[in-house]
Each structure stands twice: as C-alpha cells, then as structure tokens.
Write a protein that holds these residues in place. Structure first.
Motif, PDB file in Angstrom:
ATOM      1  N   ILE A 188      -4.259  -1.609  -9.379  1.00  0.00           N
ATOM      2  CA  ILE A 188      -3.135  -0.700  -9.594  1.00  0.00           C
ATOM      3  C   ILE A 188      -1.894  -1.468 -10.026  1.00  0.00           C
ATOM      4  O   ILE A 188      -1.172  -1.062 -10.945  1.00  0.00           O
ATOM      5  N   ALA A 189      -1.629  -2.612  -9.376  1.00  0.00           N
ATOM      6  CA  ALA A 189      -0.466  -3.420  -9.752  1.00  0.00           C
ATOM      7  C   ALA A 189      -0.593  -3.898 -11.197  1.00  0.00           C
ATOM      8  O   ALA A 189       0.388  -3.885 -11.955  1.00  0.00           O
ATOM      9  N   ALA A 190      -1.803  -4.312 -11.615  1.00  0.00           N
ATOM     10  CA  ALA A 190      -2.010  -4.764 -12.988  1.00  0.00           C
ATOM     11  C   ALA A 190      -1.756  -3.631 -13.976  1.00  0.00           C
ATOM     12  O   ALA A 190      -1.134  -3.830 -15.027  1.00  0.00           O
ATOM     13  N   ARG A 192       0.832  -1.205   0.000  1.00  0.00           N
ATOM     14  CA  ARG A 192       0.000   0.000   0.000  1.00  0.00           C
ATOM     15  C   ARG A 192       0.861   1.246   0.000  1.00  0.00           C
ATOM     16  O   ARG A 192       0.570   2.221  -0.702  1.00  0.00           O
ATOM     17  N   ALA A 193       1.935   1.208   0.804  1.00  0.00           N
ATOM     18  CA  ALA A 193       2.839   2.359   0.844  1.00  0.00           C
ATOM     19  C   ALA A 193       3.568   2.519  -0.491  1.00  0.00           C
ATOM     20  O   ALA A 193       3.761   3.647  -0.980  1.00  0.00           O
ATOM     21  N   LEU A 194       3.962   1.410  -1.094  1.00  0.00           N
ATOM     22  CA  LEU A 194       4.701   1.458  -2.354  1.00  0.00           C
ATOM     23  C   LEU A 194       3.835   2.003  -3.487  1.00  0.00           C
ATOM     24  O   LEU A 194       4.289   2.825  -4.293  1.00  0.00           O
ATOM     25  N   PHE A 195       2.573   1.547  -3.548  1.00  0.00           N
ATOM     26  CA  PHE A 195       1.679   1.978  -4.620  1.00  0.00           C
ATOM     27  C   PHE A 195       0.827   3.181  -4.237  1.00  0.00           C
ATOM     28  O   PHE A 195       0.049   3.670  -5.067  1.00  0.00           O
ATOM     29  N   GLU A 196       0.949   3.604  -2.960  1.00  0.00           N
ATOM     30  CA  GLU A 196       0.178   4.756  -2.476  1.00  0.00           C
ATOM     31  C   GLU A 196      -1.314   4.542  -2.739  1.00  0.00           C
ATOM     32  O   GLU A 196      -1.992   5.364  -3.370  1.00  0.00           O
ATOM     33  N   SER A 197      -1.818   3.429  -2.245  1.00  0.00           N
ATOM     34  CA  SER A 197      -3.212   3.083  -2.495  1.00  0.00           C
ATOM     35  C   SER A 197      -3.781   2.317  -1.314  1.00  0.00           C
ATOM     36  O   SER A 197      -3.057   1.903  -0.408  1.00  0.00           O
ATOM     37  N   SER A 198      -5.084   2.134  -1.357  1.00  0.00           N
ATOM     38  CA  SER A 198      -5.737   1.308  -0.340  1.00  0.00           C
ATOM     39  C   SER A 198      -5.580  -0.160  -0.716  1.00  0.00           C
ATOM     40  O   SER A 198      -5.267  -0.499  -1.861  1.00  0.00           O
ATOM     41  N   GLY A 199      -5.829  -1.029   0.240  1.00  0.00           N
ATOM     42  CA  GLY A 199      -5.689  -2.449  -0.018  1.00  0.00           C
ATOM     43  C   GLY A 199      -6.639  -2.947  -1.096  1.00  0.00           C
ATOM     44  O   GLY A 199      -6.297  -3.835  -1.881  1.00  0.00           O
ATOM     45  N   SER A 246       1.891  -1.092 -17.977  1.00  0.00           N
ATOM     46  CA  SER A 246       2.714   0.047 -18.372  1.00  0.00           C
ATOM     47  C   SER A 246       4.183  -0.345 -18.470  1.00  0.00           C
ATOM     48  O   SER A 246       4.893   0.076 -19.391  1.00  0.00           O
ATOM     49  N   LEU A 247       4.621  -1.179 -17.507  1.00  0.00           N
ATOM     50  CA  LEU A 247       6.010  -1.622 -17.517  1.00  0.00           C
ATOM     51  C   LEU A 247       6.306  -2.481 -18.748  1.00  0.00           C
ATOM     52  O   LEU A 247       7.372  -2.350 -19.367  1.00  0.00           O
ATOM     53  N   LYS A 248       5.365  -3.340 -19.117  1.00  0.00           N
ATOM     54  CA  LYS A 248       5.553  -4.175 -20.312  1.00  0.00           C
ATOM     55  C   LYS A 248       5.679  -3.300 -21.559  1.00  0.00           C
ATOM     56  O   LYS A 248       6.504  -3.561 -22.437  1.00  0.00           O
ATOM     57  N   GLU A 249       4.841  -2.272 -21.640  1.00  0.00           N
ATOM     58  CA  GLU A 249       4.912  -1.368 -22.792  1.00  0.00           C
ATOM     59  C   GLU A 249       6.255  -0.642 -22.825  1.00  0.00           C
ATOM     60  O   GLU A 249       6.866  -0.492 -23.890  1.00  0.00           O
ATOM     61  N   THR A 250       6.705  -0.207 -21.646  1.00  0.00           N
ATOM     62  CA  THR A 250       7.985   0.502 -21.568  1.00  0.00           C
ATOM     63  C   THR A 250       9.137  -0.402 -21.966  1.00  0.00           C
ATOM     64  O   THR A 250      10.050   0.001 -22.692  1.00  0.00           O
ATOM     65  N   ARG A 251       9.104  -1.628 -21.481  1.00  0.00           N
ATOM     66  CA  ARG A 251      10.165  -2.575 -21.831  1.00  0.00           C
ATOM     67  C   ARG A 251      10.159  -2.874 -23.332  1.00  0.00           C
ATOM     68  O   ARG A 251      11.216  -2.999 -23.948  1.00  0.00           O
ATOM     69  N   GLY A 252       8.957  -3.000 -23.906  1.00  0.00           N
ATOM     70  CA  GLY A 252       8.877  -3.237 -25.336  1.00  0.00           C
ATOM     71  C   GLY A 252       9.465  -2.078 -26.127  1.00  0.00           C
ATOM     72  O   GLY A 252      10.211  -2.281 -27.102  1.00  0.00           O
ATOM     73  N   ALA A 253       9.129  -0.850 -25.691  1.00  0.00           N
ATOM     74  CA  ALA A 253       9.676   0.322 -26.372  1.00  0.00           C
ATOM     75  C   ALA A 253      11.190   0.386 -26.209  1.00  0.00           C
ATOM     76  O   ALA A 253      11.917   0.733 -27.150  1.00  0.00           O
ATOM     77  N   LEU A 254      11.673   0.038 -25.012  1.00  0.00           N
ATOM     78  CA  LEU A 254      13.113   0.056 -24.770  1.00  0.00           C
ATOM     79  C   LEU A 254      13.823  -0.968 -25.649  1.00  0.00           C
ATOM     80  O   LEU A 254      14.911  -0.687 -26.185  1.00  0.00           O
ATOM     81  N   ARG A 255      13.223  -2.164 -25.812  1.00  0.00           N
ATOM     82  CA  ARG A 255      13.831  -3.174 -26.675  1.00  0.00           C
ATOM     83  C   ARG A 255      13.917  -2.678 -28.121  1.00  0.00           C
ATOM     84  O   ARG A 255      14.917  -2.912 -28.807  1.00  0.00           O
TER      85      ARG A 255
END
Length: 396
Positions: free
Chosen positions: A261-263, A248-255, A268-277
C-alpha cells in the motif's frame, strides 16, 4: 580503601556506603573522589555509569592521575557518603558488553574475523571486523551460534593474574595499554573465550537474553557490524510494533499489506507531484507571457504562495520574451519573504549590483550576478523603497 573497587568486586551491587575523601572543580563541573565506588568509569569501549552521591546526581565518572573523579550536578562535601547506582543503565551495559565478548569470540573462531574495535552506543552497539567482505548467510550463522551460546547459559567470570602467567596463556586480546602495570584482568566465557577486559559483565550468557545482528558498512578496510542485545532487542521490537500500529491506522490496512500500500501511495504521489510541476510551470510561463506584454519597463509582481523555483521560471521566460525589462518578483515564505531581481539582456541593469542594494533595503540577504539576484528577507515592509530605488536605476 579496598584493593579493588566495588564495581569490580561486586558488579551487581547497587548501593554502597563509602566516604568522600576530597572534592574539587574542573571545567566539566564539581567532582568528588571517593574511598570506594560502585560506579564504573568510562573505559574499554564501555561508557561510564551514572548514579547519585548523597542525593546529588553523578553525571560522569572519569579515571585521572589524581584518582577516579565523580563529576556532580552540584558540589559535595567530604565525609560519609551513600552512593546509588543507576542499575538500569549499568545492566544494559553489562548485557551489551558481554554480548560483544561473545560475538567477537565466535566471529574469530568460526570465520577468522578478528575484532579491531568496539563501541557501545546509546541505542545500538558495533564492532569492527578485520574482513573486507562478509558472505551472504554468514551473519545469520553468526547470530544463530551466538544464540546457542546464550541458551547454553555459560558462566562468565572475571579474575586477575600476574604478568608472568599472562605471557604463558593463549588469550584473545587487542593488547594492553602502554601505561598498564601490575596484574591483568581477564574475563572468561566458560568454554568459549578468555580475553583481557576491565569492564563489567553478566554472571551468565543466559542474561544476555537475545542478540540481533543489524546492518553492516565498510569501514577503514574492514566491516563495521551493528547489533542489539538484551533489553534493547525488546525495546526495539516495541518501537517497531508501535510504528506499525500507527502506520496501519494511517493507511487503514493490515500489517501484511503495509509495504504494498505504501508503494502504491508513493507511486501515486510521484505522479501527482509531476503533474503539479507541469501545471505550475505552465502557470509561470503564462504569467511571464502576460508580464512581457505589460507596457512598463520595471515590473513589480508578488506571488503569495510561490516558491523560489516559480520565481526563477517566471524570470527566465520574461527575460527571453522581454529582454529590455527589469522585474522585481516577490513571494511570501514561512518566517519571511523571497525576492528575485531579474534584468533582461538589453535592460542595461546589473542585477547583481542592484540586487545587493535591494537586499540591504529589505534587511535581507541573497546572491547572484549579471541577470538574476535572488534572496530572502524577514519581511516586505520596505518594498516601496526598494521599488523606488529600482526606478532610479532603470531610468538613470
């Protein structure tokens, strides 16, 4: 010595005055054999107890032909002894073992699933059931009727009977050991189960506190069921609550929002990694194109932050555009360096043979043959010697 050891006579006893009657040493370390003991030796799926003998840690307890060995952290002497039990560990085992009896009995009675084996682990326990599949909802039902038995506070008692009486009783058992002789020990959950067992158990099902059935997996034609009982349920809940607090602290969200939020962050991370590749691939192609225009036949290039994939992409493109060139590509890496030797199809150089020489000069290791040899070295301190050697190979 008493007819029965203290751990069987009084499983809730935590201290015992006894006597060390002999000592010795085996590969596992020094040991003592006692006149009586409240420490349970490993057996029947239940791990051995731990404790202290005259202040010396007891690190294991084993049954042997010579007697029950109390393996010690340091040698002990024969004579009077004070034995202390690690009660927290013992009580945890009693909770798990009694819960196993309850689950095995109810699984057999309600669903016809017989228990074929039992394992009490450090963090969770499991039983293997002789069923090929478990229908949806069946585990929820098993958990609920087990908790009903916990709330009913059914007495749990142990007793010994002669073989003749055992043969006449309807007792749940996986069979007695071939070496067994004499009386047979039974453990009974009043109104629910009677089974053979030599382990330590609670006085009442109420002391199990709680049971939580976990995941299952196929195993040897049956199903392995994992579960928690007693204090382990509370400890696991505390672990999960702490993990949720940190998330919760890491994502700044409620349980309640954590999964969504994690999904979203993962997408977003997958898209970023794809763009980086894609960008990294384009950069590798551009560097290879530039090197292909270099007038030198032997190309030596270092990429401080590149990885092995980047080096391979540069080498592949360079080989296609400049088949007469030989390239030694290097990169920095945590705890060492990467190197890749690429030989174009028209270079006349065997990358495998040359690469092994380079690896030896750099004090590293690698592998490859034909066009590419790739490896890792502790440093590039001797890179100059490697380049000199390659120069000899490409001009010879």
């Amino acid at each position: 010595m008493a007819d029965l050891p203290a751990y069987e006579r009084q499983p809730y006893l935590t201290r015992l005055t006894t006597e060390v009657i002999s000592t010795g040493k085996i590969d596992a370390g020094p040991y003592a054999i006692l006149a009586d003991s409240l420490l349970y030796p490993e057996g029947g799926g239940q791990p051995a107890d731990r404790g202290r003998l005259n202040g010396i840690a007891v690190v294991d307890v084993r049954r042997t032909a010579e007697g029950v060995l109390h393996l010690l952290e340091a040698p002990s002497e024969p004579g009077p002894a004070e034995l202390e039990l690690d009660w927290a560990r013992r009580y945890d085992h009693m909770q798990q073992h009694t819960a196993q009896h309850l689950l095995s009995a109810l699984a057999a009675e309600r669903f016809g699933w017989e228990t074929t084996s039992f394992h009490l682990g450090e963090r969770r326990s499991d039983i293997e059931l002789d069923t090929a599949a478990i229908e949806a909802g069946a585990l929820d039902e098993l958990e609920e009727i087990a908790l009903q038995a916990v709330r009913a506070a059914r007495p749990v008692k142990a007793r010994r009977i002669p073989p003749g009486e055992y043969a006449r009783l309807d007792i749940r058992s996986r069979g007695l050991p071939d070496t067994h002789s004499g009386e047979i020990r039974l453990v009974e959950i009043e109104g629910l189960d009677v089974t053979t067992c030599g382990g330590t158990h609670l006085r009442s099902t109420a002391e199990i506190e709680s049971i939580r059935l976990g995941p299952t997996e196929a195993m040897r034609g049956g199903i392995r069921l994992y579960w928690l009982a007693g204090g382990r349920v509370r400890r696991r809940l505390a672990e999960l609550e702490d993990r949720n607090r940190r998330l919760r602290a890491l994502f700044e969200s409620s349980g309640e929002e954590l999964v969504e939020i994690a999904a979203t962050r993962l997408d977003s991370l997958k898209e970023t990694r794809g763009a980086l590749r894609r960008v990294t691939g384009e950069l590798a192609d551009a560097r290879a194109a530039a090197l292909a225009l270099d007038a030198r036949r032997l190309i030596v290039e270092h990429f401080e932050r590149a990885d092995g994939g980047f080096l391979r992409r540069v080498a592949q493109r360079l080989g296609a555009e400049a088949p007469r060139k030989v390239a030694l590509l290097t990169a920095g890496a945590d705890g060492g360096a990467l190197f890749l030797l690429a030989a174009g199809a028209e270079s006349g150089v065997d990358a495998g043979a040359a690469g092994r020489q380079i690896a030896e000069l750099l004090g590293g290791r690698g592998g490859g043959s034909g066009a590419v040899f790739q490896g890792r070295a502790p440093s590039l301190d001797r890179l100059g010697e490697a380049v000199e050697r390659l120069g000899e190979l490409t001009t010879g």
